[in-house]
Design a protein around this motif. Structure first.
Motif, PDB file in Angstrom:
ATOM      1  N   LEU A  95      71.238  14.879 104.184  1.00 22.47           N
ATOM      2  CA  LEU A  95      70.495  15.899 104.362  1.00 22.47           C
ATOM      3  C   LEU A  95      70.741  16.662 103.134  1.00 22.47           C
ATOM      4  O   LEU A  95      69.534  17.351 102.541  1.00 22.47           O
ATOM      5  N   ALA A  96      71.655  16.822 102.487  1.00 28.51           N
ATOM      6  CA  ALA A  96      71.953  17.441 100.936  1.00 28.51           C
ATOM      7  C   ALA A  96      71.092  16.787 100.067  1.00 28.51           C
ATOM      8  O   ALA A  96      70.396  17.630  99.302  1.00 28.51           O
ATOM      9  N   CYS A  97      70.938  15.571  99.981  1.00 31.35           N
ATOM     10  CA  CYS A  97      70.118  14.911  99.126  1.00 31.35           C
ATOM     11  C   CYS A  97      68.703  15.356  99.341  1.00 31.35           C
ATOM     12  O   CYS A  97      67.972  15.610  98.258  1.00 31.35           O
ATOM     13  N   THR A  98      68.140  15.359 100.434  1.00 33.47           N
ATOM     14  CA  THR A  98      66.797  15.768 100.614  1.00 33.47           C
ATOM     15  C   THR A  98      66.587  17.079 100.390  1.00 33.47           C
ATOM     16  O   THR A  98      65.515  17.623  99.859  1.00 33.47           O
ATOM     17  N   LEU A  99      67.683  17.967 100.618  1.00 32.50           N
ATOM     18  CA  LEU A  99      67.565  19.528 100.408  1.00 32.50           C
ATOM     19  C   LEU A  99      67.193  19.795  98.870  1.00 32.50           C
ATOM     20  O   LEU A  99      66.466  20.361  98.267  1.00 32.50           O
ATOM     21  N   VAL A 100      68.067  18.840  98.125  1.00 34.39           N
ATOM     22  CA  VAL A 100      68.099  18.968  96.561  1.00 34.39           C
ATOM     23  C   VAL A 100      66.686  18.568  96.262  1.00 34.39           C
ATOM     24  O   VAL A 100      66.021  19.181  95.184  1.00 34.39           O
ATOM     25  N   GLY A 101      66.255  17.580  96.650  1.00 37.44           N
ATOM     26  CA  GLY A 101      64.897  17.034  96.380  1.00 37.44           C
ATOM     27  C   GLY A 101      63.670  17.870  96.766  1.00 37.44           C
ATOM     28  O   GLY A 101      63.111  18.366  95.771  1.00 37.44           O
ATOM     29  N   ALA A 102      63.950  18.491  97.600  1.00 38.08           N
ATOM     30  CA  ALA A 102      62.869  19.565  98.044  1.00 38.08           C
ATOM     31  C   ALA A 102      63.106  20.920  97.304  1.00 38.08           C
ATOM     32  O   ALA A 102      61.914  21.578  96.626  1.00 38.08           O
ATOM     33  N   LEU A 103      64.303  21.503  96.819  1.00 37.72           N
ATOM     34  CA  LEU A 103      64.523  22.651  95.947  1.00 37.72           C
ATOM     35  C   LEU A 103      63.956  22.270  94.646  1.00 37.72           C
ATOM     36  O   LEU A 103      63.332  23.048  94.178  1.00 37.72           O
ATOM     37  N   GLY A 104      64.512  21.027  94.357  1.00 39.72           N
ATOM     38  CA  GLY A 104      64.086  20.966  93.001  1.00 39.72           C
ATOM     39  C   GLY A 104      62.620  20.820  92.595  1.00 39.72           C
ATOM     40  O   GLY A 104      62.191  21.349  91.564  1.00 39.72           O
ATOM     41  N   VAL A 111      57.976  15.588  91.370  1.00 42.67           N
ATOM     42  CA  VAL A 111      58.237  14.958  92.689  1.00 42.67           C
ATOM     43  C   VAL A 111      59.210  13.730  92.277  1.00 42.67           C
ATOM     44  O   VAL A 111      60.443  13.805  92.773  1.00 42.67           O
ATOM     45  N   ALA A 112      58.976  13.104  91.338  1.00 38.87           N
ATOM     46  CA  ALA A 112      59.773  11.888  91.008  1.00 38.87           C
ATOM     47  C   ALA A 112      60.766  12.274  90.773  1.00 38.87           C
ATOM     48  O   ALA A 112      62.064  11.676  90.729  1.00 38.87           O
ATOM     49  N   GLY A 113      60.963  13.401  89.530  1.00 40.14           N
ATOM     50  CA  GLY A 113      62.420  13.905  89.077  1.00 40.14           C
ATOM     51  C   GLY A 113      63.064  14.413  90.064  1.00 40.14           C
ATOM     52  O   GLY A 113      64.268  14.242  90.096  1.00 40.14           O
ATOM     53  N   LEU A 145      55.023  24.543  98.707  1.00 44.86           N
ATOM     54  CA  LEU A 145      55.507  23.952 100.120  1.00 44.86           C
ATOM     55  C   LEU A 145      55.321  22.446 100.325  1.00 44.86           C
ATOM     56  O   LEU A 145      56.235  21.480 100.318  1.00 44.86           O
ATOM     57  N   TYR A 146      54.270  22.112  99.863  1.00 45.14           N
ATOM     58  CA  TYR A 146      53.834  20.525  99.697  1.00 45.14           C
ATOM     59  C   TYR A 146      54.384  19.832  98.731  1.00 45.14           C
ATOM     60  O   TYR A 146      54.923  18.790  99.009  1.00 45.14           O
ATOM     61  N   ALA A 147      54.678  20.455  97.443  1.00 42.39           N
ATOM     62  CA  ALA A 147      55.503  19.754  96.552  1.00 42.39           C
ATOM     63  C   ALA A 147      56.829  19.598  97.065  1.00 42.39           C
ATOM     64  O   ALA A 147      57.568  18.538  96.854  1.00 42.39           O
ATOM     65  N   ALA A 148      57.440  20.620  97.694  1.00 47.27           N
ATOM     66  CA  ALA A 148      58.894  20.243  98.220  1.00 47.27           C
ATOM     67  C   ALA A 148      58.871  19.460  99.313  1.00 47.27           C
ATOM     68  O   ALA A 148      59.844  18.681  99.463  1.00 47.27           O
TER      69      ALA A 148
END
Length: 204
Positions: free
Chosen positions: A187-196, A133-135, A57-60
């Motif tokens: 919002l979609a951008c941050t969701l993808v970053g979190a899920l990735g 996280v960077a990726g 969760l912290y990584a997300a």
């Protein structure tokens, strides 16, 4: 760190970036919806981590902010440098700051923004997690660009270009879907970053 650095970048060369700001849905303003779009996912993940002590969760959480930083830095640096910008990087030439536009400077800015968030997190996570996280942040920015070039609402400007806000009240859409606003793309951008970041953490 994200808000301080991104705010500083938005103030850099404001006069030089005036043309790009005119294309943006809200210009350089920051309102509640924009803050929620960029930080809402991370805030929910941080709250969830209070009840579930899951390292992923912290990584997300970090991935969401890395994506937001990548998108913001890409725009701010790309519009400041004002290099050749093309739709999705290979299409027609567009003005710097156009949704879905890609330039070399903006791309490097996206990588730098995601790497910045990962670097700030290094005292708290292993290097491998910071790289994940960077990726994930860069991946979120790529999705943001694709959505901006395809389904985000865009309107015809007086100079013939496409912008995120209508030039006049009631103006018809020129491209995209009316409900796909810039905030929703962010919002979609941050969701993808979190899920990735969440998924990559488990594969790490």
């Amino acid at each position: 760190a994200f808000f301080a650095a991104s705010s500083a970048l938005s103030r850099l060369g404001r006069a030089r970036k005036a043309g790009a700001e005119a294309l943006a849905e809200k210009g350089s303003r920051r309102d509640a919806a924009q803050v929620a779009a960029n930080g809402g996912v991370a805030a929910l993940l941080l709250a969830a981590s209070v009840f579930w002590a899951v390292p992923a969760l912290y990584a997300a959480f970090l991935g969401a902010f890395a994506a937001a930083a990548a998108d913001t830095w890409a725009t701010e640096i790309g519009t400041f440098v004002r290099g050749a910008t093309r739709r999705l990087g290979v299409g027609v030439r567009v003005a710097p700051g156009t949704s879905g536009g890609v330039s070399l400077a903006g791309t490097l800015g996206a990588v730098a923004g995601a790497a910045f968030v990962a670097a700030v997190a290094l005292p708290f996570v292993p290097l491998t997690v910071a790289l994940v996280v960077a990726g994930a942040g860069v991946m979120g920015a790529v999705v943001d660009t694709v959505l901006g070039a395809t389904v985000q609402a865009r309107y015809r400007m007086e100079d013939g270009g496409l912008g995120e806000r209508p030039a006049a009240p009631g103006q018809a859409l020129a491209a995209g879907l009316a409900f796909v606003t810039n905030d929703r793309v962010n919002l979609a951008c941050t969701l993808v970053g979190a899920l990735g970041a969440f998924m990559a953490f488990h594969l790490n």
